[in-house]
Design a protein around this motif. Structure first.
Motif, PDB file in Angstrom:
ATOM      1  N   PHE A  25      -8.157  -7.589  -5.232  1.00 29.35           N
ATOM      2  CA  PHE A  25      -7.152  -7.356  -6.273  1.00 29.35           C
ATOM      3  C   PHE A  25      -5.878  -6.750  -5.713  1.00 29.35           C
ATOM      4  CE2 PHE A  25      -5.169  -4.839  -9.641  1.00 29.35           C
ATOM      5  CZ  PHE A  25      -5.124  -5.747 -10.688  1.00 29.35           C
ATOM      6  N   SER A  26      -6.035  -5.885  -4.733  1.00 34.52           N
ATOM      7  CA  SER A  26      -4.901  -5.101  -4.277  1.00 34.52           C
ATOM      8  C   SER A  26      -4.917  -4.961  -2.760  1.00 34.52           C
ATOM      9  CB  SER A  26      -4.985  -3.711  -4.923  1.00 34.52           C
ATOM     10  OG  SER A  26      -3.880  -2.936  -4.588  1.00 34.52           O
ATOM     11  N   ASN A  27      -3.741  -5.038  -2.151  1.00 34.20           N
ATOM     12  CA  ASN A  27      -3.656  -4.815  -0.707  1.00 34.20           C
ATOM     13  C   ASN A  27      -3.404  -3.348  -0.385  1.00 34.20           C
ATOM     14  OD1 ASN A  27      -1.038  -4.829  -1.639  1.00 34.20           O
ATOM     15  ND2 ASN A  27      -0.255  -6.198  -0.072  1.00 34.20           N
ATOM     16  N   THR A  28      -2.953  -2.571  -1.368  1.00 35.43           N
ATOM     17  CA  THR A  28      -2.729  -1.136  -1.194  1.00 35.43           C
ATOM     18  C   THR A  28      -3.263  -0.407  -2.418  1.00 35.43           C
ATOM     19  OG1 THR A  28      -0.701  -1.588   0.059  1.00 35.43           O
ATOM     20  CG2 THR A  28      -1.002   0.651  -0.763  1.00 35.43           C
ATOM     21  N   ILE A  29      -4.210   0.490  -2.187  1.00 32.01           N
ATOM     22  CA  ILE A  29      -4.788   1.268  -3.279  1.00 32.01           C
ATOM     23  C   ILE A  29      -4.532   2.738  -2.992  1.00 32.01           C
ATOM     24  CG2 ILE A  29      -6.889   1.878  -4.531  1.00 32.01           C
ATOM     25  CD1 ILE A  29      -8.046  -0.840  -3.468  1.00 32.01           C
ATOM     26  N   CYS A  30      -3.812   3.388  -3.890  1.00 33.34           N
ATOM     27  CA  CYS A  30      -3.538   4.816  -3.765  1.00 33.34           C
ATOM     28  C   CYS A  30      -4.311   5.531  -4.861  1.00 33.34           C
ATOM     29  CB  CYS A  30      -2.051   5.103  -3.917  1.00 33.34           C
ATOM     30  SG  CYS A  30      -1.020   4.260  -2.701  1.00 33.34           S
ATOM     31  N   ALA A  31      -5.195   6.448  -4.471  1.00 29.06           N
ATOM     32  CA  ALA A  31      -6.007   7.174  -5.446  1.00 29.06           C
ATOM     33  C   ALA A  31      -5.492   8.603  -5.591  1.00 29.06           C
ATOM     34  CB  ALA A  31      -7.463   7.176  -5.013  1.00 29.06           C
ATOM     35  N   PHE A  32      -5.446   9.061  -6.830  1.00 31.90           N
ATOM     36  CA  PHE A  32      -4.988  10.414  -7.140  1.00 31.90           C
ATOM     37  C   PHE A  32      -5.998  11.059  -8.079  1.00 31.90           C
ATOM     38  CE2 PHE A  32      -1.294   7.746  -6.435  1.00 31.90           C
ATOM     39  CZ  PHE A  32      -0.533   8.494  -5.545  1.00 31.90           C
ATOM     40  N   GLN A  33      -6.370  12.286  -7.780  1.00 32.43           N
ATOM     41  CA  GLN A  33      -7.261  13.019  -8.671  1.00 32.43           C
ATOM     42  C   GLN A  33      -6.469  13.935  -9.588  1.00 32.43           C
ATOM     43  OE1 GLN A  33     -10.058  14.436  -5.559  1.00 32.43           O
ATOM     44  NE2 GLN A  33     -11.551  13.475  -6.923  1.00 32.43           N
ATOM     45  N   SER A  34      -5.169  13.865  -9.484  1.00 28.43           N
ATOM     46  CA  SER A  34      -4.285  14.699 -10.284  1.00 28.43           C
ATOM     47  C   SER A  34      -3.139  13.831 -10.812  1.00 28.43           C
ATOM     48  CB  SER A  34      -3.737  15.823  -9.401  1.00 28.43           C
ATOM     49  OG  SER A  34      -2.477  16.256  -9.822  1.00 28.43           O
ATOM     50  N   ALA A  35      -2.931  13.887 -12.112  1.00 26.30           N
ATOM     51  CA  ALA A  35      -1.841  13.118 -12.711  1.00 26.30           C
ATOM     52  C   ALA A  35      -0.485  13.628 -12.232  1.00 26.30           C
ATOM     53  CB  ALA A  35      -1.929  13.175 -14.233  1.00 26.30           C
TER      54      ALA A  35
END
Length: 133
Positions: A25-35
């Motif tokens: 689906f995505s070539n770059t996935i950035c995960a955040f645990q804080s909005a």
């Protein structure tokens, strides 16, 4: 396609990331645990660096998903058409669905967990012809 995952749940991020990768689906996935962290990152990018899709959890401490959307409201014109937000929620409350319709940047509300069919539908909407798999 660049994607943001915003969720305070480690397991939810792990599972969503795995699904995004396995579906290509995505070539770059950035995960955040804080909005707040995601918001700061999002607002520092030029249009070319924006994520195409944001999967946003509603129930998070300090800044929840609704507050994140409110913070983006002044930037809606810059983000519209470039950044598509999908709310991820475990809630079955119809009020959440109705409330989500008041935010121009929200393209949909998805009940957790995110699944392959939802991803394929989103990809088909964003990249015509890519959903036929």
């Amino acid at each position: 396609m660049k994607t943001y995952l915003i969720d305070d749940d480690h397991l939810a991020i792990f599972l969503a990331r795995h699904l995004l990768q396995s579906e290509g689906f995505s070539n770059t996935i950035c995960a955040f645990q804080s909005a707040e962290e995601a918001l700061a990152e999002l607002l520092t990018h030029e249009r070319e660096g924006l994520p195409r899709v944001i999967f946003l959890d509603l129930n998070m401490p300090v800044m929840n998903g609704w507050q994140f959307l409110e913070a983006l409201t002044p930037h809606a014109d810059e983000l519209r058409g470039h950044c598509h937000i999908y709310i991820l929620t475990s809630s079955l409350a119809l009020a959440d669905l109705e409330k989500s319709k008041h935010y121009q940047l929200v393209d949909g509300l998805i009940h957790k967990p995110l699944d392959r069919s939802e991803l394929r539908a989103i990809r088909a909407r964003l990249e015509p012809g890519a959903g036929a798999s």
